[in-house]
Enzyme design. Structure first.
Site, mmCIF file in Angstrom:
data_model
loop_
_atom_site.group_PDB
_atom_site.id
_atom_site.type_symbol
_atom_site.label_atom_id
_atom_site.label_comp_id
_atom_site.label_asym_id
_atom_site.label_seq_id
_atom_site.Cartn_x
_atom_site.Cartn_y
_atom_site.Cartn_z
ATOM 1 N N LYS A 21 0.862 -0.303 36.994
ATOM 2 C CA LYS A 21 -0.200 -1.267 37.330
ATOM 3 C C LYS A 21 0.059 -2.602 36.642
ATOM 4 O O LYS A 21 -0.015 -3.659 37.280
ATOM 5 C CB LYS A 21 -1.558 -0.672 36.913
ATOM 6 C CG LYS A 21 -2.746 -1.525 37.261
ATOM 7 C CD LYS A 21 -4.001 -0.683 37.426
ATOM 8 C CE LYS A 21 -4.660 -0.315 36.117
ATOM 9 N NZ LYS A 21 -5.330 -1.461 35.451
ATOM 10 N N SER A 22 0.353 -2.573 35.362
ATOM 11 C CA SER A 22 0.587 -3.828 34.619
ATOM 12 C C SER A 22 1.743 -4.616 35.229
ATOM 13 O O SER A 22 1.659 -5.841 35.388
ATOM 14 C CB SER A 22 0.926 -3.521 33.162
ATOM 15 O OG SER A 22 -0.167 -2.962 32.507
ATOM 16 N N ARG A 26 1.757 -8.307 37.396
ATOM 17 C CA ARG A 26 2.576 -9.419 36.901
ATOM 18 C C ARG A 26 3.580 -9.884 37.941
ATOM 19 O O ARG A 26 3.855 -11.087 38.069
ATOM 20 C CB ARG A 26 3.264 -9.003 35.586
ATOM 21 C CG ARG A 26 2.277 -8.987 34.401
ATOM 22 C CD ARG A 26 2.787 -8.127 33.259
ATOM 23 N NE ARG A 26 1.979 -8.229 32.046
ATOM 24 C CZ ARG A 26 0.841 -7.568 31.818
ATOM 25 N NH1 ARG A 26 0.340 -6.767 32.753
ATOM 26 N NH2 ARG A 26 0.196 -7.703 30.674
ATOM 27 N N GLY A 93 -9.613 -6.097 34.960
ATOM 28 C CA GLY A 93 -9.562 -6.895 33.738
ATOM 29 C C GLY A 93 -8.249 -7.663 33.625
ATOM 30 O O GLY A 93 -8.218 -8.803 33.161
ATOM 31 N N ASP A 313 -4.584 3.296 27.097
ATOM 32 C CA ASP A 313 -5.157 3.798 28.355
ATOM 33 C C ASP A 313 -5.023 5.316 28.497
ATOM 34 O O ASP A 313 -5.597 5.916 29.410
ATOM 35 C CB ASP A 313 -4.484 3.120 29.555
ATOM 36 C CG ASP A 313 -4.840 1.640 29.632
ATOM 37 O OD1 ASP A 313 -5.875 1.242 29.047
ATOM 38 O OD2 ASP A 313 -4.089 0.884 30.270
ATOM 39 N N LYS A 340 -13.322 -1.013 27.774
ATOM 40 C CA LYS A 340 -12.508 -0.761 28.975
ATOM 41 C C LYS A 340 -13.435 -0.637 30.198
ATOM 42 O O LYS A 340 -14.591 -1.020 30.129
ATOM 43 C CB LYS A 340 -11.661 0.497 28.761
ATOM 44 C CG LYS A 340 -10.647 0.347 27.622
ATOM 45 C CD LYS A 340 -9.622 -0.714 27.947
ATOM 46 C CE LYS A 340 -8.680 -0.945 26.786
ATOM 47 N NZ LYS A 340 -7.816 -2.109 26.999
ATOM 48 N N ARG A 344 -15.091 4.180 26.787
ATOM 49 C CA ARG A 344 -14.403 5.467 26.941
ATOM 50 C C ARG A 344 -14.628 6.414 25.772
ATOM 51 O O ARG A 344 -14.387 7.619 25.912
ATOM 52 C CB ARG A 344 -12.910 5.230 27.209
ATOM 53 C CG ARG A 344 -12.685 4.673 28.608
ATOM 54 C CD ARG A 344 -11.232 4.424 28.928
ATOM 55 N NE ARG A 344 -11.096 3.979 30.321
ATOM 56 C CZ ARG A 344 -10.049 3.307 30.794
ATOM 57 N NH1 ARG A 344 -9.049 3.006 29.995
ATOM 58 N NH2 ARG A 344 -10.005 2.965 32.064
ATOM 59 N N ARG A 386 -9.861 6.300 34.941
ATOM 60 C CA ARG A 386 -9.182 7.171 33.966
ATOM 61 C C ARG A 386 -10.117 8.273 33.454
ATOM 62 O O ARG A 386 -9.660 9.343 33.066
ATOM 63 C CB ARG A 386 -8.607 6.347 32.822
ATOM 64 C CG ARG A 386 -7.571 5.330 33.320
ATOM 65 C CD ARG A 386 -6.621 4.860 32.266
ATOM 66 N NE ARG A 386 -6.000 3.601 32.642
ATOM 67 C CZ ARG A 386 -4.983 3.468 33.503
ATOM 68 N NH1 ARG A 386 -4.445 4.532 34.074
ATOM 69 N NH2 ARG A 386 -4.488 2.281 33.793
HETATM 70 C C1 S3P Z 1 -3.174 -4.220 30.255
HETATM 71 C C2 S3P Z 1 -3.459 -4.249 28.908
HETATM 72 C C3 S3P Z 1 -4.413 -3.333 28.262
HETATM 73 C C4 S3P Z 1 -4.685 -2.118 29.134
HETATM 74 C C5 S3P Z 1 -4.957 -2.492 30.569
HETATM 75 C C6 S3P Z 1 -3.773 -3.229 31.150
HETATM 76 C C7 S3P Z 1 -2.236 -5.218 30.802
HETATM 77 O O1 S3P Z 1 -5.622 -4.010 28.044
HETATM 78 O O2 S3P Z 1 -5.767 -1.382 28.623
HETATM 79 O O3 S3P Z 1 -5.220 -1.346 31.337
HETATM 80 O O4 S3P Z 1 -1.774 -5.055 31.937
HETATM 81 O O5 S3P Z 1 -1.935 -6.189 30.095
HETATM 82 P P1 S3P Z 1 -5.876 -4.921 26.732
HETATM 83 O O6 S3P Z 1 -4.979 -6.061 26.779
HETATM 84 O O7 S3P Z 1 -7.314 -5.338 26.828
HETATM 85 O O8 S3P Z 1 -5.621 -4.010 25.579
#
Ligand code: S3P
Length: 424
Positions: A21-22, A26, A93, A313, A340, A344, A386
């Site tokens: 996902k991250s 990006r 987020g 996560d 989150k 959680r 999750r």
């Molecule tokens: C993420 C960073 C994390 C993670 C989120 C994805 C990212 O959050 O919990 O699911 O893609 O940079 P935080 O930066 O708030 O720790």
């Protein structure tokens, strides 16, 4: 939708889990502000990443979503257009925090909003550093979305991260691409570094020397092809299931094993779990491997300090595995879990509690009593993907049926989760 899970033994097979996902977020964002095309294979077509695509389309970027690849026709650092509508980040987020860094530096204004959960997630953590760079971001809701952003000329800053957050770090790094002068970020505890890796791959100049990250602006970024590896955060549900469901042996192929993400593997290994990385290789600067898991006798452990951001996560499903371990497991330094998609610490303690688990919530984590027998129960996802998937894993070892209410929120990060579980 409700989903019912029953007790299982012998999870066996080889699976491929969906894209990270991250990295998917990006690839779309950086591809949009790079010159030329970025072809993304292995893209996660979950709701969150589709929200990112939706936002960049509204910013004038042509993005083609095909069956096997996503193509972003990037327009360069100065190519975004003023949106005519509010940008909707949905539940994501990562989208709202990262895109804020980009939008702060444009020569137009914009507005961001999302669902009820996003409107409860703290945004001051990005508003504060971006404001120091000269950004003008107004939260009409006391530090939460919706956000109104006035595009400004930004300047580089030196900033020390108050919490380990890749989203905040990435937001500042994205703003730094457009700023005058260098930006230096001190990161006392490392968070995931996909932004640094991918931006450099696209031609940026970001260096990390022992936690001091320096970004020097470049003229342009250039689109590149990205192969998104499988998401270790999604693999974690199957790693945990493989360890605790009797007589299991699972191989999960093509998983991202960037060391800033592999805390879950280290934690399970420390508990005596058979989790083996095979076939390690590199793609687009990211480490990738296959993960082999076998049912194991787990011993309790303590999670604290720098391992926490490396598995933030995965802590919900880690808690499920800890219920099966011998002894008491402590999770400390994990207050970030409270902000989150749901709190959680509270939601996992509550829902596993309904299944008979004994978990004590603490200020910064939880205390999990091991060696417990779970009973099937009706649990609620709290609309947190999750939490839903962690409850499904708990359902595999509980006596009787476990029904998860609002179970379809798994579509945020793992649309085929239940099908894949069934396949095993
Ligand atoms: C993420 C960073 C994390 C993670 C989120 C994805 C990212 O959050 O919990 O699911 O893609 O940079 P935080 O930066 O708030 O720790």
């Amino acid at each position: 939708m409700n989903k019912t899970i029953s007790r299982k033994t012998g999870l066996k097979g080889t699976i491929k889990i969906p894209g990270d996902k991250s990295i998917s977020h990006r690839a779309v964002m950086f591809g949009s502000i790079a010159k030329g095309d970025t072809e993304i294979t292995g893209f996660l077509k979950g709701d969150d990443c589709m929200s990112t695509i939706g936002c960049f389309k509204k910013l004038g970027i042509d993005i083609e979503v095909g069956k096997d690849k996503v193509t972003v026709h990037g327009k360069g650092l100065k190519g975004l257009k003023a949106p005519v509508e509010i940008l909707d980040v949905g539940n994501s987020g990562t989208t709202i925090r990262l895109i804020s860094g980009i939008l702060s530096a444009q020569n137009f204004d914009s507005e961001l909003n999302g669902d009820a959960s996003i409107q409860k997630r703290p945004m001051k953590r990005v508003i504060n550093p971006l404001s120091l760079m000269g950004a003008e971001i107004e939260s009409t809701n006391g530090g939460y979305a919706p956000l109104k952003i006035k595009g400004k000329k930004l300047k580089g800053i030196e900033y020390t991260m108050p919490v380990a957050s890749a989203q905040v770090k990435s937001s500042i790094l994205l703003a730094s691409l457009f700023a005058e002068g260098k930006t230096v970020i001190n990161e006392p505890v490392a968070s995931r570094d996909h932004t640094e890796i991918m931006l450099n791959y696209f031609g940026a100049d970001i260096k990390n020397e022992k936690g001091v990250i320096t970004s020097t602006p470049v003229e342009e970024l250039y689109g590149k092809n990205i192969e998104v590896p499988g998401d270790i955060s999604s693999a974690a549900f199957f790693i945990a299931a493989g360890l605790i469901v009797p007589n299991s042996h699972i191989i999960i192929e093509n998983v991202g094993i960037n060391p800033t993400r592999t805390g879950i593997i280290d934690a399970f290994k420390a508990m005596g779990g058979y989790v083996n990385i095979i076939n390690e290789r590199k793609s687009g600067g990211e480490l990738v491997g296959d993960i082999e898991v076998k049912t194991s006798h787990l011993k309790a452990t303590t999670l604290e300090g720098s391992i926490i951001p490396r598995m933030i996560d995965e802590i919900p499903v880690f808690a499920v595995a800890a219920l099966c371990a011998e002894g008491t497991t402590y999770v400390k330094d994990a207050e970030e879990l409270k902000v989150k998609e749901s709190n959680r610490i509270a939601t996992m303690s509550q829902e596993l509690g309904k299944m008979g688990a004994v978990i004590t919530e603490t200020e910064d984590g939880m205390i999990i009593e091991g060696g417990q027998r779970l009973k099937g129960s009706t649990v609620y996802s709290h609309l947190d993907h999750r939490v839903a998937m962690s409850c499904a894993v708990a359902g595999l070892i509980a006596g009787g049926a476990t029904t998860i209410e609002e179970a379809d929120c798994v579509g945020i990060s793992f649309p085929d989760f239940y099908e894949m579980l069934e396949k095993l």
